[in-house]
Design a protein around this motif. Structure first.
Motif, PDB file in Angstrom:
ATOM      1  N   LEU A 168     -11.547   5.412   3.893  1.00  0.00           N
ATOM      2  CA  LEU A 168     -11.422   6.423   2.832  1.00  0.00           C
ATOM      3  C   LEU A 168     -12.414   7.567   3.046  1.00  0.00           C
ATOM      4  CD1 LEU A 168     -10.939   4.188  -0.346  1.00  0.00           C
ATOM      5  CD2 LEU A 168      -9.244   5.638   0.778  1.00  0.00           C
ATOM      6  N   ILE A 169     -13.648   7.227   3.432  1.00  0.00           N
ATOM      7  CA  ILE A 169     -14.656   8.260   3.698  1.00  0.00           C
ATOM      8  C   ILE A 169     -14.227   9.127   4.882  1.00  0.00           C
ATOM      9  CG2 ILE A 169     -17.031   8.639   4.470  1.00  0.00           C
ATOM     10  CD1 ILE A 169     -17.829   6.123   2.921  1.00  0.00           C
ATOM     11  N   ALA A 170     -13.754   8.471   5.954  1.00  0.00           N
ATOM     12  CA  ALA A 170     -13.300   9.206   7.137  1.00  0.00           C
ATOM     13  C   ALA A 170     -12.112  10.109   6.797  1.00  0.00           C
ATOM     14  CB  ALA A 170     -12.917   8.228   8.246  1.00  0.00           C
ATOM     15  N   SER A 171     -11.230   9.636   5.922  1.00  0.00           N
ATOM     16  CA  SER A 171     -10.068  10.438   5.522  1.00  0.00           C
ATOM     17  C   SER A 171     -10.504  11.703   4.795  1.00  0.00           C
ATOM     18  CB  SER A 171      -9.146   9.611   4.622  1.00  0.00           C
ATOM     19  OG  SER A 171      -8.704   8.465   5.273  1.00  0.00           O
ATOM     20  N   ALA A 172     -11.453  11.564   3.880  1.00  0.00           N
ATOM     21  CA  ALA A 172     -11.942  12.724   3.129  1.00  0.00           C
ATOM     22  C   ALA A 172     -12.614  13.729   4.067  1.00  0.00           C
ATOM     23  CB  ALA A 172     -12.921  12.259   2.056  1.00  0.00           C
ATOM     24  N   ILE A 173     -13.444  13.230   4.983  1.00  0.00           N
ATOM     25  CA  ILE A 173     -14.143  14.121   5.920  1.00  0.00           C
ATOM     26  C   ILE A 173     -13.149  14.827   6.835  1.00  0.00           C
ATOM     27  CG2 ILE A 173     -15.758  14.198   7.863  1.00  0.00           C
ATOM     28  CD1 ILE A 173     -17.281  11.892   6.541  1.00  0.00           C
ATOM     29  N   PHE A 174     -12.190  14.062   7.355  1.00  0.00           N
ATOM     30  CA  PHE A 174     -11.251  14.652   8.293  1.00  0.00           C
ATOM     31  C   PHE A 174     -10.323  15.648   7.612  1.00  0.00           C
ATOM     32  CE2 PHE A 174      -7.776  14.848  11.330  1.00  0.00           C
ATOM     33  CZ  PHE A 174      -8.467  14.885  12.531  1.00  0.00           C
ATOM     34  N   THR A 175      -9.963  15.389   6.358  1.00  0.00           N
ATOM     35  CA  THR A 175      -9.147  16.356   5.619  1.00  0.00           C
ATOM     36  C   THR A 175      -9.898  17.671   5.459  1.00  0.00           C
ATOM     37  OG1 THR A 175      -8.055  14.574   4.393  1.00  0.00           O
ATOM     38  CG2 THR A 175      -7.923  16.784   3.466  1.00  0.00           C
ATOM     39  N   PHE A 176     -11.176  17.602   5.157  1.00  0.00           N
ATOM     40  CA  PHE A 176     -12.007  18.805   5.033  1.00  0.00           C
ATOM     41  C   PHE A 176     -12.084  19.552   6.367  1.00  0.00           C
ATOM     42  CE2 PHE A 176     -16.290  20.767   5.208  1.00  0.00           C
ATOM     43  CZ  PHE A 176     -16.130  21.700   4.180  1.00  0.00           C
ATOM     44  N   ILE A 177     -12.273  18.806   7.457  1.00  0.00           N
ATOM     45  CA  ILE A 177     -12.334  19.429   8.784  1.00  0.00           C
ATOM     46  C   ILE A 177     -10.998  20.068   9.138  1.00  0.00           C
ATOM     47  CG2 ILE A 177     -12.601  18.950  11.255  1.00  0.00           C
ATOM     48  CD1 ILE A 177     -14.601  16.770  10.509  1.00  0.00           C
ATOM     49  N   ALA A 178      -9.909  19.406   8.784  1.00  0.00           N
ATOM     50  CA  ALA A 178      -8.579  19.941   9.076  1.00  0.00           C
ATOM     51  C   ALA A 178      -8.365  21.283   8.380  1.00  0.00           C
ATOM     52  CB  ALA A 178      -7.509  18.947   8.618  1.00  0.00           C
ATOM     53  N   VAL A 179      -8.778  21.356   7.120  1.00  0.00           N
ATOM     54  CA  VAL A 179      -8.653  22.614   6.373  1.00  0.00           C
ATOM     55  C   VAL A 179      -9.470  23.708   7.047  1.00  0.00           C
ATOM     56  CG1 VAL A 179      -9.166  23.751   4.191  1.00  0.00           C
ATOM     57  CG2 VAL A 179      -8.176  21.462   4.177  1.00  0.00           C
ATOM     58  N   LEU A 180     -10.691  23.384   7.472  1.00  0.00           N
ATOM     59  CA  LEU A 180     -11.555  24.375   8.115  1.00  0.00           C
ATOM     60  C   LEU A 180     -10.961  24.862   9.439  1.00  0.00           C
ATOM     61  CD1 LEU A 180     -15.185  22.997   7.576  1.00  0.00           C
ATOM     62  CD2 LEU A 180     -14.007  24.815   6.334  1.00  0.00           C
ATOM     63  N   LEU A 181     -10.437  23.940  10.246  1.00  0.00           N
ATOM     64  CA  LEU A 181      -9.894  24.321  11.555  1.00  0.00           C
ATOM     65  C   LEU A 181      -8.654  25.204  11.427  1.00  0.00           C
ATOM     66  CD1 LEU A 181     -10.300  20.980  13.562  1.00  0.00           C
ATOM     67  CD2 LEU A 181     -11.596  23.095  13.841  1.00  0.00           C
ATOM     68  N   ILE A 182      -7.736  24.817  10.540  1.00  0.00           N
ATOM     69  CA  ILE A 182      -6.531  25.619  10.348  1.00  0.00           C
ATOM     70  C   ILE A 182      -6.900  26.979   9.774  1.00  0.00           C
ATOM     71  CG2 ILE A 182      -4.346  25.787   9.088  1.00  0.00           C
ATOM     72  CD1 ILE A 182      -4.138  22.755   9.233  1.00  0.00           C
ATOM     73  N   ASN A 183      -7.825  26.970   8.822  1.00  0.00           N
ATOM     74  CA  ASN A 183      -8.276  28.226   8.225  1.00  0.00           C
ATOM     75  C   ASN A 183      -8.898  29.147   9.275  1.00  0.00           C
ATOM     76  OD1 ASN A 183      -9.069  29.927   5.838  1.00  0.00           O
ATOM     77  ND2 ASN A 183     -11.101  29.448   6.610  1.00  0.00           N
ATOM     78  N   SER A 184      -9.699  28.579  10.169  1.00  0.00           N
ATOM     79  CA  SER A 184     -10.351  29.373  11.211  1.00  0.00           C
ATOM     80  C   SER A 184      -9.323  29.978  12.167  1.00  0.00           C
ATOM     81  CB  SER A 184     -11.344  28.514  11.998  1.00  0.00           C
ATOM     82  OG  SER A 184     -12.372  28.047  11.154  1.00  0.00           O
ATOM     83  N   SER A 185      -8.318  29.201  12.540  1.00  0.00           N
ATOM     84  CA  SER A 185      -7.282  29.692  13.455  1.00  0.00           C
ATOM     85  C   SER A 185      -6.518  30.861  12.840  1.00  0.00           C
ATOM     86  CB  SER A 185      -6.309  28.562  13.809  1.00  0.00           C
ATOM     87  OG  SER A 185      -6.972  27.515  14.466  1.00  0.00           O
ATOM     88  N   ILE A 186      -6.164  30.737  11.582  1.00  0.00           N
ATOM     89  CA  ILE A 186      -5.416  31.807  10.905  1.00  0.00           C
ATOM     90  C   ILE A 186      -6.295  33.034  10.712  1.00  0.00           C
ATOM     91  CG2 ILE A 186      -4.304  32.439   8.729  1.00  0.00           C
ATOM     92  CD1 ILE A 186      -3.217  29.598   8.582  1.00  0.00           C
ATOM     93  N   ARG A 187      -7.555  32.835  10.370  1.00  0.00           N
ATOM     94  CA  ARG A 187      -8.466  33.975  10.182  1.00  0.00           C
ATOM     95  C   ARG A 187      -8.670  34.726  11.485  1.00  0.00           C
ATOM     96  NH1 ARG A 187     -13.765  32.927   6.714  1.00  0.00           N
ATOM     97  NH2 ARG A 187     -13.871  35.151   7.169  1.00  0.00           N
TER      98      ARG A 187
END
Length: 292
Positions: A168-187
């Motif tokens: 569960l902890i890994a899922s929360a962390i990875f979801t946050f990282i996923a949002v950051l990576l996709i956001n960075s690519s689009i920006r």
């Protein structure tokens, strides 16, 4: 010269779109794999729990009718997944195969006992419940001993709780990282068009009008990236289920449909939000700030 510049710009645009789609697909694929792992943690834990066996050893003077009655009552109990009768002869034969020699020839007799091996349902596999079940079975007069691996049972329950927490902890962390990576690519993709945004703004285009094509384009890229991620995820699930059929990954299709829909929705949602705020940032910048 103009055609060369146009082809160059087109290649840059395609390369930019490809990097956005690829980053979205990879991140969402890994997120989908983690989602499958989260959803199947309980199933995997239940699988291991149901391997715990309670061995009910019977007295030598136990009557066949008593043995048959015990096996049937155990098989019909709410906590039982399976109840298998093992005669002392079968047990001796299996033990001889395990050690590679006939121990009965050495001893001159068979010291083993008739038994019933009981595998419990996962919901009843806890130290307290198993002990209560064992005590109840041992109270029968024709039962000699009830045996199970107590240290293994305690270790299994502790590890299942730890594993669930860390996933569960890994899922929360990875979801946050996923949002950051996709956001960075689009920006980064929109950053390359910051001068176009400012030029459109300077000739009188409204913010909504400027944002619309960027949001539409990146939503399409987000959907495409999500579909690629789901395709790769489906292939992996099919491969794993073919090689490990005991996991029954396709048993609950409703859960898988919800997971796939969630991955698709997440890709679209992140693409929309990231595009909106990225274009808004460049719309609010002064012309001089675009160079930094």
């Amino acid at each position: 010269m103009a055609q060369y510049i146009e082809r160059y710009q087109r290649r840059r645009l395609i390369s930019s779109y490809f990097s956005v789609v690829l980053s979205i697909a990879l991140v969402l694929f890994l997120l989908g794999v983690l989602g499958v792992l989260v959803l199947n943690t309980k199933k995997l834990a239940d699988h291991f729990k149901e391997q715990i066996t309670i061995s009910v050893f019977l007295k030598d003077n136990a009557k066949p009718v008593e043995i048959d009655q015990l096996q049937k009552s155990l098989a019909m109990a709410d906590y039982t997944k399976s109840a298998l009768y093992v005669s002392k002869e079968d047990a001796a034969e299996q033990y001889s195969e395990d050690i590679g020699e006939n121990f009965q020839e050495f001893l001159g007799y068979n010291p083993l006992k008739n038994s019933v091996d009981v595998n419990l349902k996962a919901a009843f596999v806890s130290p307290e419940q198993v002990e209560e079940i064992a005590v109840g079975i041992a109270s029968k007069t024709y039962v000699d001993e009830v045996s199970y691996d107590k240290p293994l049972l305690s270790l299994l329950n502790d590890n299942v709780k730890k594993l669930s927490l860390w996933i569960l902890i890994a899922s929360a962390i990875f979801t946050f990282i996923a949002v950051l990576l996709i956001n960075s690519s689009i920006r980064l993709s929109i950053y390359s068009k910051r001068f176009i945004i400012k030029t459109m703004q300077m000739v009188g285009a409204t913010k909504k009008f400027i944002r619309k094509p960027f949001i539409t384009t990146n939503l399409k890229l987000g959907i495409l990236g999500s579909l690629l991620a789901l395709l790769a995820l489906a292939v992996v699930l099919y491969y794993v289920n073919s090689n490990f059929p005991e996991l029954n990954l396709f048993q609950d299709l409703t859960v898988l449909i919800i997971l796939f829909s969630g991955v698709l929705l997440l890709g679209v949602l992140i693409s929309y939000i990231s595009t909106y705020f990225a274009t808004q940032r460049f719309l609010n910048l002064r012309t001089d700030d675009l160079y930094y």
